[in-house]
Design a protein around this motif. Structure first.
Motif, PDB file in Angstrom:
ATOM      1  N   TYR A   2       0.854  -1.189   0.000  1.00 47.71           N
ATOM      2  CA  TYR A   2       0.000   0.000   0.000  1.00 47.71           C
ATOM      3  C   TYR A   2       0.891   1.241   0.000  1.00 47.71           C
ATOM      4  N   ASP A   3       0.332   2.328  -0.525  1.00 45.62           N
ATOM      5  CA  ASP A   3       1.065   3.590  -0.487  1.00 45.62           C
ATOM      6  C   ASP A   3       0.941   4.249   0.884  1.00 45.62           C
ATOM      7  N   LYS A   4      -0.215   4.080   1.502  1.00 47.88           N
ATOM      8  CA  LYS A   4      -0.429   4.619   2.842  1.00 47.88           C
ATOM      9  C   LYS A   4      -1.590   3.882   3.498  1.00 47.88           C
ATOM     10  N   SER A   5      -1.799   4.158   4.787  1.00 49.94           N
ATOM     11  CA  SER A   5      -2.902   3.536   5.544  1.00 49.94           C
ATOM     12  C   SER A   5      -3.650   4.609   6.317  1.00 49.94           C
ATOM     13  N   GLU A   6      -4.938   4.357   6.512  1.00 46.41           N
ATOM     14  CA  GLU A   6      -5.775   5.299   7.252  1.00 46.41           C
ATOM     15  C   GLU A   6      -6.710   4.503   8.178  1.00 46.41           C
ATOM     16  N   LYS A   7      -6.977   5.109   9.352  1.00 49.90           N
ATOM     17  CA  LYS A   7      -7.934   4.523  10.314  1.00 49.90           C
ATOM     18  C   LYS A   7      -9.276   5.183  10.114  1.00 49.90           C
ATOM     19  N   VAL A   8     -10.276   4.361   9.979  1.00 47.87           N
ATOM     20  CA  VAL A   8     -11.623   4.859   9.722  1.00 47.87           C
ATOM     21  C   VAL A   8     -12.552   4.337  10.812  1.00 47.87           C
ATOM     22  N   TYR A   9     -13.215   5.282  11.532  1.00 47.90           N
ATOM     23  CA  TYR A   9     -14.230   4.900  12.525  1.00 47.90           C
ATOM     24  C   TYR A   9     -15.566   4.819  11.793  1.00 47.90           C
TER      25      TYR A   9
ATOM     26  N   VAL B  84     -12.996  12.603  19.767  1.00 47.78           N
ATOM     27  CA  VAL B  84     -12.446  11.302  19.382  1.00 47.78           C
ATOM     28  C   VAL B  84     -13.450  10.218  19.751  1.00 47.78           C
ATOM     29  N   PRO B  85     -13.695   9.276  18.874  1.00 47.23           N
ATOM     30  CA  PRO B  85     -14.646   8.200  19.188  1.00 47.23           C
ATOM     31  C   PRO B  85     -14.240   7.450  20.461  1.00 47.23           C
ATOM     32  N   ASP B  86     -15.225   7.209  21.294  1.00 45.57           N
ATOM     33  CA  ASP B  86     -14.945   6.530  22.579  1.00 45.57           C
ATOM     34  C   ASP B  86     -16.233   5.885  23.069  1.00 45.57           C
ATOM     35  N   ASN B  87     -16.190   4.575  23.254  1.00 48.16           N
ATOM     36  CA  ASN B  87     -17.357   3.859  23.795  1.00 48.16           C
ATOM     37  C   ASN B  87     -17.028   3.189  25.133  1.00 48.16           C
TER      38      ASN B  87
ATOM     39  N   GLY C 282     -14.238  -3.593  17.281  1.00 52.74           N
ATOM     40  CA  GLY C 282     -13.646  -4.449  16.267  1.00 52.74           C
ATOM     41  C   GLY C 282     -13.080  -3.616  15.120  1.00 52.74           C
ATOM     42  N   TYR C 283     -12.339  -4.293  14.277  1.00 52.97           N
ATOM     43  CA  TYR C 283     -11.801  -3.600  13.105  1.00 52.97           C
ATOM     44  C   TYR C 283     -11.658  -4.599  11.962  1.00 52.97           C
ATOM     45  N   SER C 284     -11.624  -4.007  10.764  1.00 49.86           N
ATOM     46  CA  SER C 284     -11.422  -4.780   9.536  1.00 49.86           C
ATOM     47  C   SER C 284     -10.528  -3.974   8.601  1.00 49.86           C
ATOM     48  N   VAL C 285      -9.955  -4.652   7.592  1.00 47.88           N
ATOM     49  CA  VAL C 285      -9.013  -4.014   6.667  1.00 47.88           C
ATOM     50  C   VAL C 285      -9.595  -4.042   5.248  1.00 47.88           C
TER      51      VAL C 285
ATOM     52  N   LEU D   4     -16.939   0.936  16.620  1.00 47.06           N
ATOM     53  CA  LEU D   4     -17.198   1.104  18.065  1.00 47.06           C
ATOM     54  C   LEU D   4     -18.708   1.205  18.256  1.00 47.06           C
ATOM     55  N   ARG D   5     -19.271   0.165  18.794  1.00 45.44           N
ATOM     56  CA  ARG D   5     -20.725   0.143  18.977  1.00 45.44           C
ATOM     57  C   ARG D   5     -21.101   0.868  20.265  1.00 45.44           C
ATOM     58  N   THR D   6     -22.245   1.516  20.263  1.00 46.84           N
ATOM     59  CA  THR D   6     -22.782   2.190  21.438  1.00 46.84           C
ATOM     60  C   THR D   6     -23.664   1.219  22.214  1.00 46.84           C
ATOM     61  N   TYR D   7     -24.099   1.665  23.376  1.00 45.79           N
ATOM     62  CA  TYR D   7     -24.964   0.795  24.189  1.00 45.79           C
ATOM     63  C   TYR D   7     -26.308   0.586  23.512  1.00 45.79           C
ATOM     64  N   GLN D   8     -26.775   1.580  22.707  1.00 49.69           N
ATOM     65  CA  GLN D   8     -28.022   1.378  21.981  1.00 49.69           C
ATOM     66  C   GLN D   8     -27.880   0.291  20.922  1.00 49.69           C
TER      67      GLN D   8
END
Length: 649
Positions: free
Chosen positions: A376-383, A391-394, A432-435, A461-465
């Motif tokens: 890959y040329d680069k990588s990125e994290k996606v929520y 910042v995402p936080d559960n 969880g995460y996937s690529v 990142l799943r919420t309590y709902q």
């Protein structure tokens, strides 16, 4: 055949005169020994063979009266012994269980005494009957012999043999009487020994050991006879009796609160008798006072211990009554989701600490995946589909779900190995995460379009709902989740964010009056009225809870403008609506009612927008931040994260 008579003389029968018994002296009946009748004769008696009656009527009546009197005396003695034994039994019954054997011995001896007397009376009666029968037999024999030739000589021989055997009979009677006396004496000594043993057990003297009451009384009586008069003798006798009572009490139950006075008095009597016996060296006034003081101290100590025990027991009962409801409440709480607010029972780690450790491990795995860019040329994290501020936080969603799922009926805050496994399972379900990969284009400095192959690490990142339908929570569990996610509850975990200002009615009216645009004024009025409302994505359409996009949507709907786009009213779609309709404005041109869109992390949505705030003028906004903060009025935050500003028409 002729019979020749030799002698034809008549037969002559010669008869002898009446046989007479010649006895020297008068025949008398004497009482020999114990009711033994003996016939005695004298060579000088006259009467020519007449035998006097062994017992005359008068003498027989006299003997009968004596026997009856003796029987009455024996019965009286027997009754007295029985009464004495009964009295002793009644008297000794109060002395305790340890005297029952002595009472039994006394009663047995009394019964043996009574049986012995009855047996002796029976034997005496038999002997009297035997003597009477002997006399009758003797008289009958005399009458028969009088009618027989030579009977007088036979009867004389009989009397001579009887006189010769009389010493042997007397010796036998004397031996029997001696045996009886020895038996009675042995039983009396046994009774005396038992009584002495009883007194020995009761008589307790501290320095001189155990002595019998009789032995303690003898020296006093001897000295009284030698040194004092009649009056003093009576006093000493009374003192001896009291001393015996004191010895009885000392050998019994000992001094206590009820007989302390009597014990003190008896102790002084012992001292008095000791002084009379000139035993000052063994039992002086100092020793007596010491004994009395020690006795009183002992009684007082027992009373204090008793009272202290009652007092401590009362305190224990009161403490138990007070603590029992608390213990029950704590037990109920520890077996409910609200145990999260209490320390762990046995584990050194708290639930929050273990959860922080697991989330750190998850983030480390994501970061490691981002560094592996081979191919890959680069990588990125996606929520993925993240919507919210910052910042995402559960973290607190996971905590609430764990406590509701595993805290009912179990101490979920006790971080055992089982509890840690349960918590790890919740984290795996909610984090969880996937690529994936994709191609992006950019224009370089020279104006050339450059394409890049990008590795996307997609974090979910799943919420309590989100977990309610996955875990199938019922109504009660849903209410518990909502309760745990309230801002005031989350604030107890130290989850306070940058809160907003409190708006007074005057401040509210001043802000509204400053807005000139009609639509903008309506939008500002609506959002200011919702300041302080709680944050919730699940209940965003209830009118009681809001998230960022629902607050903007209902505010502009109140002004008559629907900002939902392509069937969705999320922050990304509201921003896309403004972009597609060219409702864009610059930061310096903002007016009350404009929408400010934020992007904090990549989320795969339009321009990675995850949050929207409503501008109300003077550099302030109203926004639904998160579950920790809710709907607040505050100054504009994170200007570097603003991606666009829109003004719906």
């Amino acid at each position: 055949m002729n019979i020749k008579k030799i002698d034809d003389k008549p037969m002559t029968i010669r008869t002898k005169g009446k046989t007479k018994l010649h006895i020297k002296g008068n025949l008398e009946a004497k009482n020999k020994g114990r009711n033994i009748l003996v016939a005695a004769g004298s060579p000088k008696s006259a009467g020519g063979g007449e035998i006097k009656e062994n017992l005359s009527g008068k003498k027989r009546r006299s003997v009968a009266r004596k026997i009856e009197t003796s029987g009455k005396a024996v019965r009286a003695k027997t009754s007295l012994i029985i009464k004495t034994g009964a009295t002793c039994e009644r008297k000794e019954s109060s002395e305790g269980v340890h005297k029952s054997a002595l009472q039994k011995n006394i009663a047995d001896i009394a019964r043996e005494k009574t049986d012995s007397i009855r047996k002796r009376n029976k034997e005496n009666t038999v002997e009297k009957k035997h003597d009477a029968l002997s006399s009758v037999a003797s008289m009958g024999t005399k009458m028969v012999l009088d009618q027989t030739e030579g009977g007088e000589e036979v009867y004389q021989s009989y009397l001579a043999a009887r006189n010769l055997s009389q010493p042997l009979e007397n010796a036998t009677v004397a031996g029997r009487q001696l045996y009886r006396k020895k038996t009675i004496k042995a039983k009396a000594e046994r009774l005396k020994r038992v009584q002495a043993e009883k007194k020995i057990r009761k008589k307790t003297v501290k320095n001189s050991g155990v002595r019998t009451a009789k032995e303690a009384l003898k020296p006093a009586k001897r000295e009284v006879k030698e040194n004092v008069g009649t009056g003093t003798r009576a006093t000493i006798r009374a003192g001896g009796i009291l001393n015996g009572v004191a010895a009885k009490e000392a050998g019994g139950r000992g001094p206590d609160g009820r007989n302390m006075k009597n014990t003190t008095r008896n102790r002084m009597i012992q001292l008095f008798l000791s002084r009379l016996r000139q035993e000052d060296s063994q039992d002086g006034i100092g020793k007596a006072l010491k004994d009395i003081v020690m006795m009183r101290v002992s009684v007082l100590t027992k009373q204090l211990i008793c009272y202290a025990g009652v007092f401590l027991l009362g305190l224990f009962v009161i403490a138990a009554l007070i603590a029992l409801p608390v213990i029950i409440v704590v037990a109920v709480i520890y077996n409910s989701p609200f145990a999260i607010f209490f320390p762990s029972i046995s584990s050194s780690e708290t639930t929050q600490q273990v959860l922080t450790s697991y989330i750190s491990e998850f983030n480390a795995d994501v970061d490691l995946e981002l560094t592996q860019t081979v191919g890959y040329d680069k990588s990125e994290k996606v929520y993925v589909d993240f919507s919210g501020y910052g910042v995402p936080d559960n973290f607190y969603d996971i905590l609430a779900v764990y406590m509701v799922k595993h805290g009912n009926g179990d101490t979920a805050t006790d971080m055992t190995e089982k509890a840690k496994k349960n918590l790890k399972k919740i984290i795996d379900d909610m984090c969880g995460y996937s690529v994936t990969s994709g191609t992006e284009t950019e224009t370089d400095e020279n104006g050339n379009v450059v394409s890049y192959t990008v590795k996307y690490v997609n974090v979910t990142l799943r919420t309590y709902q989100d977990m309610i339908p996955i875990y199938g929570f019922d109504t009660e569990e849903k209410e518990m989740l909502a309760e745990l996610m309230k801002p005031e509850i989350l604030a107890m975990f130290g989850c306070e964010g940058s809160g907003g200002e409190i708006i007074s009615p005057e401040h509210y009216q001043a802000i509204v009056d400053s807005v000139s645009d009609a639509n903008g004024k309506k939008v500002v009025e609506y959002v200011l009225s919702k300041v302080g409302y709680p944050y919730s994505q699940a209940l965003r359409d209830s009118g009681e809870y809001f998230d960022c996009s629902s607050l903007a949507y209902y505010a502009w709907l109140h002004a008559g403008v629907n900002i939902a786009y392509q069937g969705a009213n999320t922050a990304a779609y509201e921003g896309k609506l403004c972009h597609d309709n060219n409702w864009m404005v610059h930061y310096g041109e903002m007016q009350p009612g404009d929408l400010i869109f934020y992007s904090f992390e990549k989320n795969g949505r339009f321009r990675d927008i995850s949050h929207v705030a409503v501008y109300v003028g003077d550099g302030n906004v109203v926004e639904a931040v998160n579950a920790r903060i809710g709907v607040v009025y505050r100054s504009i935050q994170d200007r570097n994260s603003i991606v666009m500003i829109g003004r719906p028409r």
